[in-house]
Motif scaffolding. Sequence first.
Motif, PDB file in Angstrom:
ATOM      1  N   CYS A 150       0.834  -1.207   0.000  1.00  0.00           N
ATOM      2  CA  CYS A 150       0.000   0.000   0.000  1.00  0.00           C
ATOM      3  C   CYS A 150       0.868   1.255   0.000  1.00  0.00           C
ATOM      4  O   CYS A 150       0.573   2.230  -0.705  1.00  0.00           O
ATOM      5  N   TYR A 185      -4.775   4.370  -7.879  1.00  0.00           N
ATOM      6  CA  TYR A 185      -5.833   4.246  -6.872  1.00  0.00           C
ATOM      7  C   TYR A 185      -6.648   2.981  -7.116  1.00  0.00           C
ATOM      8  O   TYR A 185      -6.983   2.247  -6.173  1.00  0.00           O
ATOM      9  N   ASP A 186      -6.965   2.708  -8.367  1.00  0.00           N
ATOM     10  CA  ASP A 186      -7.721   1.497  -8.690  1.00  0.00           C
ATOM     11  C   ASP A 186      -6.920   0.243  -8.336  1.00  0.00           C
ATOM     12  O   ASP A 186      -7.494  -0.762  -7.883  1.00  0.00           O
ATOM     13  N   THR A 215      -7.253  -0.185  -4.467  1.00  0.00           N
ATOM     14  CA  THR A 215      -8.557  -0.698  -4.034  1.00  0.00           C
ATOM     15  C   THR A 215      -8.757  -2.145  -4.479  1.00  0.00           C
ATOM     16  O   THR A 215      -9.330  -2.954  -3.743  1.00  0.00           O
ATOM     17  N   TYR A 216      -8.251  -2.488  -5.662  1.00  0.00           N
ATOM     18  CA  TYR A 216      -8.373  -3.875  -6.119  1.00  0.00           C
ATOM     19  C   TYR A 216      -7.512  -4.804  -5.261  1.00  0.00           C
ATOM     20  O   TYR A 216      -7.942  -5.924  -4.924  1.00  0.00           O
ATOM     21  N   CYS A 225      -8.394   4.297   0.816  1.00  0.00           N
ATOM     22  CA  CYS A 225      -9.272   3.670  -0.169  1.00  0.00           C
ATOM     23  C   CYS A 225     -10.701   4.199  -0.085  1.00  0.00           C
ATOM     24  O   CYS A 225     -11.580   3.730  -0.821  1.00  0.00           O
ATOM     25  N   SER A 226     -10.933   5.162   0.805  1.00  0.00           N
ATOM     26  CA  SER A 226     -12.287   5.690   0.963  1.00  0.00           C
ATOM     27  C   SER A 226     -12.673   6.615  -0.186  1.00  0.00           C
ATOM     28  O   SER A 226     -13.843   6.698  -0.554  1.00  0.00           O
ATOM     29  N   TYR A 274     -10.900   8.732  -3.935  1.00  0.00           N
ATOM     30  CA  TYR A 274      -9.752   9.025  -4.793  1.00  0.00           C
ATOM     31  C   TYR A 274      -9.079  10.339  -4.399  1.00  0.00           C
ATOM     32  O   TYR A 274      -7.855  10.436  -4.380  1.00  0.00           O
TER      33      TYR A 274
END
Length: 339
Positions: free
Chosen positions: A269, A282-283, A286-287, A314-315, A317
């Motif tokens: 992370c 960001y994607d 979250t993935y 992750c809340s 972008y």
Amino acid sequence: MIKKTLTISIAAYNVEPYLACALDSIVACESLSEIDVLVVNDGSQDGTLALANEYANLYPNSIKVINKLNGGYGSNINASILEAKGQYYRLLDGDDWVDSKELDKLVKFLNNTDADMVVTKYSSVRGSEIKHISLDWPYDAETRLINERLDYRYAMHMLTFKTELLYQALAREPIIEHTNYTDFEFNVKGITSCKTVAFLDADVYQYRLGREGQSVELSSWFRNIDKACGVTLHVSDFYERIINSSQTLDGDLKDWALDQCVGSAKYKCTLLEMMGGGRRTYDRLTYFLFSLKETSPSVYFALMQRSANINRLCSSYMYFFFSSLPLRVKALLLSHSGR
């Protein structure tokens, strides 16, 4: 089969300029007759295989070449553990080397111990800069229960395992192949197969840093972030299925393995933060977290409990974009420093 004291598995992929240094440091040992050297040529495109064969011809009783198609670091371990003749087993990268006298010290000790795992010191070498790396435990050569010496900072360069224990662990669950950063998996699977450990005051492994394209450089982490995340998911899955569900594994070892997986996930992370604030990154974050939750709920929820910032990252972008700015600056500075 002739038994040796120690197998050294050398991962060799396009290391022609360095392999002689690695092998010379081993053949210089007084205990060479007790050492089983396996050079695993992982589909090299340079002269690595020819050089390895030269040494095998010169030292046929000590050096053997395993030639195979490219399969990544884990495949080297999977191949060599099947051929290992030593009572103990350790790794050496083809661009690193050993201190010959310190390796002799290790071999002598292995002949007089029954510890499942032996921990030694190592040195990181970047040009003329040498750092001696050790843990905070006493290196007193005493054998103890492993749960008395669990440490978050264990590194592959320090570790020597009983071959039979490692063989059994990897026969059940081989190291993942065709990817990088599998030393993490090697450590977790090796250490959780052990019940006893001894710390020996020997600075065996000499770890070369600063080589162009080296996987531990920050730029390499960025290029291979998806593979790195994949290894974390793979080991977290192993934790959930095998370690956490075990009825016989010591509770302290379970906690240590959980800490290792959480730390690995947290670092991925952090790397994603350092890479930049774009939507694609960001994607990816979250993935990765979604996949971790699906793969290993235990690791995921422990990560979230221990790191409120990841929850916030992750809340949204926009939060990710602005929160990651300091780390992106740090990454830029590190890239300019060559670290």
